[in-house]
Design a protein around this motif. Structure first.
Motif, PDB file in Angstrom:
ATOM      1  N   GLN A 624       7.578 -18.553  39.324  1.00  0.00           N
ATOM      2  CA  GLN A 624       7.314 -17.256  38.680  1.00  0.00           C
ATOM      3  C   GLN A 624       6.155 -17.357  37.697  1.00  0.00           C
ATOM      4  N   SER A 628       2.568 -15.439  38.367  1.00  0.00           N
ATOM      5  CA  SER A 628       2.044 -14.553  37.325  1.00  0.00           C
ATOM      6  C   SER A 628       0.642 -14.962  36.925  1.00  0.00           C
ATOM      7  N   ARG A 637       1.349 -13.556  27.870  1.00  0.00           N
ATOM      8  CA  ARG A 637       1.830 -12.327  28.496  1.00  0.00           C
ATOM      9  C   ARG A 637       2.915 -12.623  29.518  1.00  0.00           C
ATOM     10  N   THR A 638       2.734 -13.723  30.236  1.00  0.00           N
ATOM     11  CA  THR A 638       3.722 -14.126  31.245  1.00  0.00           C
ATOM     12  C   THR A 638       5.042 -14.491  30.592  1.00  0.00           C
ATOM     13  N   LYS A 641       6.689 -11.113  29.219  1.00  0.00           N
ATOM     14  CA  LYS A 641       7.148 -10.091  30.154  1.00  0.00           C
ATOM     15  C   LYS A 641       8.020 -10.623  31.288  1.00  0.00           C
ATOM     16  N   ILE A 642       7.842 -11.897  31.647  1.00  0.00           N
ATOM     17  CA  ILE A 642       8.529 -12.388  32.846  1.00  0.00           C
ATOM     18  C   ILE A 642       9.523 -13.509  32.546  1.00  0.00           C
ATOM     19  N   ILE A 643       9.084 -14.549  31.844  1.00  0.00           N
ATOM     20  CA  ILE A 643       9.919 -15.748  31.668  1.00  0.00           C
ATOM     21  C   ILE A 643      11.039 -15.521  30.651  1.00  0.00           C
ATOM     22  N   GLN A 646      14.250 -13.359  31.404  1.00  0.00           N
ATOM     23  CA  GLN A 646      15.213 -14.046  32.278  1.00  0.00           C
ATOM     24  C   GLN A 646      15.887 -15.209  31.535  1.00  0.00           C
TER      25      GLN A 646
END
Length: 721
Positions: A624, A628, A637-638, A641-643, A646
């Motif tokens: 992921q 990204s 940013r990754t 918003k993503i890591i 979760q």
């Protein structure tokens, strides 16, 4: 008609004149003079055990006032302040052992001398060899450094052939004479006489060497009538023998039957408030009563001594080991906690005179009729606390009397073991057993106690000497007046302990809860605050170091790794001790115990939270992050918003678990004196000796608290997911 009216008028006029004369005489008799004096200059002015000022000067001015029909408003302001008070017209006069000198005569008008001072020789009571200066040949004579006595001895050294030994303080010089290190001493005549009156085993030899004379003083050119009254009153007192009676009450030659009155030496405190550390649960010396107030032999003794000596104390009840460390690190000025005076401790601490002679004693159940001597212990089991004088005694005599020794870590375990019959007898410090008996424990002591060590008040080596001296002087006064025995007997002995009329029976769970629920709730609240505040701070710190731990920047990863290894590598109790006791010694900044507890819990939990954060982030598939980044998103940013969204879901169960651990870890903070829930329980056990019920109540409180908080955390976890 006129004649009839004239007679009442004459009667009225005569009555008015008589009344006016009487009123004038009464007003004159009632005139009050403000008289200044010193604060502490025994035997001329000092406070007795009731806080009243007495002494030669005080008694003289009061008797003269009575003789001359005026009143005195005595102002113990100190010598210098009294001089300034007279000069500024705030005082009418002063009497404070003030020497009449030509220089002072320029500013003051003096009365006739009321006391001729000087220096004099003193020897031990049983000394029959020294009767005058000629007998000093080949002897050692002592004086205080820099005094008139020292100058006199140096001047006449060759003439009389003695050796001189000089001391900085009077007590050291007096001890040298008592111990035979010197054969004679020289000091100011009234001071020596006062020492004799206070029980020093000395006698004065020869006549005093003439010194300065003391006089009553008023401002130059003012209060002449007061000066005249003083002189006339002094003559009257000398004529009727009152003067000699007053002086002999405070000064004795030691050669005859002198007054046995003994007054405490007043020491001048050097601090506004002295911090004194103590144990938190060592009944009957210090413990909390049902009202949450600390009391006990140590507490009552020191409070009363502080009243007698006129200084203030701030007690810190933090446990024996913590109290010693607080004294060593400078967070406390003194310590009183049933502390035995030993040679090893003397290397680090200065002790007062012993205030309690301890000892150990055997105790059995009240209905035990078999054990009446040590011989009756054959084939029996005897208990004692680990590492105590009792345990050493039992081990040393085990073969002689044929019993088995069983060791316990704490007093409550020892007493419970005797109560349930798992041991036949027990041995403990006799005052602790005496207190247990007063609290309703079914014990008796069939054998006379063994003599043990002596307890003393301690200050750090070379520091706060005046505090140690104040304690010693106050202790002497309490023993002299019998108040010491009254305090001790209140907690130890066969007499019944005084109880309140509405006292609750604390031998039941209901009684314990009714009497101690406020203390338990206070302890519970401190536990909750410690856990919540420290965990909130640890969460912030832990997340930061957790992000550092997975950062692409090598320096940040290294920094986070070092921090986590250091914090996790130090046991939390050691960390607490370092923050509370060690840092103030290094930085000089004192940290309150509660703040030190918060810092300790925060640092400890943050290291584990950092690892939880690292593990949660690493649990998110690496693909992921790569996907990204391949789409052009930055690392930050990754993560945002993503890591992290979760990872947070993965971390929450571990966060809940860490919070429960932090809540339980608050019990360790009690080691530095924070009275949280467990420490509150220990304090209650020390007073009531009801360990089983108290710890059951605390266990249930912890269980309820942790269950409620865990349920709330689980609901939060479900909402987040």
């Amino acid at each position: 008609m006129r004649k009839t009216k004239f007679i009442p008028f004459v009667i009225f006029l005569m009555a008015s004149i008589f009344t006016l004369g009487f009123a004038t005489k009464t007003n004159a008799a009632e005139k009050t003079y403000k008289i200044g004096t010193d604060l502490t200059f025994a035997p001329f002015e000092f406070q007795n055990s009731d806080g009243e000022y007495i002494g030669i000067d005080v008694d003289l001015i009061k008797q003269i006032a009575k003789d001359q029909d005026f009143k005195v408003d005595l102002r113990p302001l100190g010598f210098d302040s009294s001089i300034q008070g007279v000069q500024s017209d705030q005082l009418d006069g002063m009497i404070a052992g003030m020497s009449i000198t030509d220089e002072r005569k320029k500013t003051f008008d003096f009365s006739d001398p009321y006391f001729d001072s000087g220096i004099q020789m003193a020897v031990k009571n049983d000394n029959k060899d020294i009767k005058d200066y000629k007998d000093l040949k080949g002897k050692t004579v002592a004086a205080k450094i820099g005094t008139e006595s020292a100058t006199f001895l140096e001047k006449n050294k060759d003439k009389y052939g003695y050796d001189i030994k000089q001391y900085e303080a009077a007590d050291a010089m007096y001890n040298a004479l008592t111990n035979g290190n010197v054969e004679a001493i020289f000091d100011d005549y009234p001071v020596l006489g006062y020492a004799v009156t206070n029980g020093q085993p000395f006698k004065l030899v020869g006549d005093p060497e003439k010194g300065s004379s003391y006089g009553f003083a008023v401002k130059k050119g003012e209060n002449k009538e007061l000066l005249q009254k003083f002189n006339q009153g002094l003559k009257d007192l000398k004529k009727n023998g009152s003067y000699d009676k007053i002086v002999s009450e405070y000064i004795s030659t030691g050669s005859g039957n002198s007054s046995t009155a003994s007054e405490m030496k007043k020491i001048e405190p050097k601090k506004d408030v002295y911090v004194v550390s103590s144990d938190s649960a060592f009944a009957p010396f210090e413990y909390k009563d049902s009202d949450g107030e600390y009391k006990g032999i140590d507490v009552d003794l020191l409070k009363r001594i502080a009243e007698l000596q006129g200084f203030k104390i701030d007690f810190k009840f933090i446990g024996f080991s913590s109290a010693m460390q607080a004294l060593e690190s400078g967070q406390a000025d003194g310590m009183i906690a049933g502390m035995t005076i030993t040679d090893e401790r003397k290397a680090n601490y200065d002790f007062s005179d012993p205030y309690f002679q301890s000892g150990i004693q055997l105790a059995v159940a009240k209905d035990n009729k078999d054990i009446k001597s040590y011989k009756d212990l054959k084939d029996k089991t005897v208990g004692a606390k680990v590492g105590t004088e009792s345990a050493d005694f039992l081990e040393a005599h085990k073969k002689e009397y044929g019993y088995t020794v069983k060791s316990f870590d704490a007093a409550d375990q020892l007493y419970d073991a005797l109560k349930v019959g798992s041991i036949d007898a027990m041995m403990d410090d006799y005052p602790v057993i005496g207190y247990a008996v007063k609290q309703g424990q079914d014990l008796k002591t069939p054998i006379k106690r063994e003599v043990g060590g002596e307890y003393g008040f301690a200050v750090k080596k070379g520091q706060n000497a005046e505090l140690r001296e104040m304690f010693t002087e106050g202790l002497k006064e309490l023993k002299r007046t019998g108040e010491y025995d009254k305090i001790v007997n209140q907690y130890i002995g066969s007499g019944s302990t005084e109880k309140k009329k509405d006292a609750v029976d604390e031998s039941t769970i209901t009684g314990l809860l009714k009497n101690n629920y406020k203390s338990l709730l206070d302890g519970l609240w401190k536990t909750i605050v410690l856990a919540l505040v420290s965990f909130a701070l640890a969460l912030v710190l832990g997340v930061i170091f957790g992000l550092f731990r997975v950062s692409p920047v090598r320096g940040l990863r290294t920094l986070a790794g070092i921090y986590i290894d250091i914090i996790r590598g130090i046991p939390m109790m050691v960390l607490a001790f370092f923050i509370f006791f060690g840092l103030p010694g290094i930085t000089g900044i004192k940290i309150p115990d509660f703040a030190a507890g918060i810092i300790t819990l925060t640092l400890n939990a943050s290291a584990y939270i950092a690892e939880i954060v690292r593990g949660g982030i690493n649990a998110v598939p690496v693909g992921q992050m790569e996907a990204s980044r391949s789409l052009g998103m930055s690392y930050n940013r990754t993560m945002q918003k993503i890591i992290l969204p979760q990872a947070v879901k993965i971390m929450i169960p571990s966060f809940i678990n860490q919070f429960v651990i932090s809540l339980k870890d608050t019990t360790i903070i009690s080691a530095i004196g924070v009275v949280e829930l467990l420490q509150t329980g220990k304090i209650i056990v020390a007073r009531t000796t009801q360990s089983s019920y108290v710890y059951l109540i605390i266990a249930i409180m912890y269980l309820i608290l942790i269950t409620i908080l865990t349920k709330l955390a689980n609901r939060l976890d479900k909402k987040v997911k």
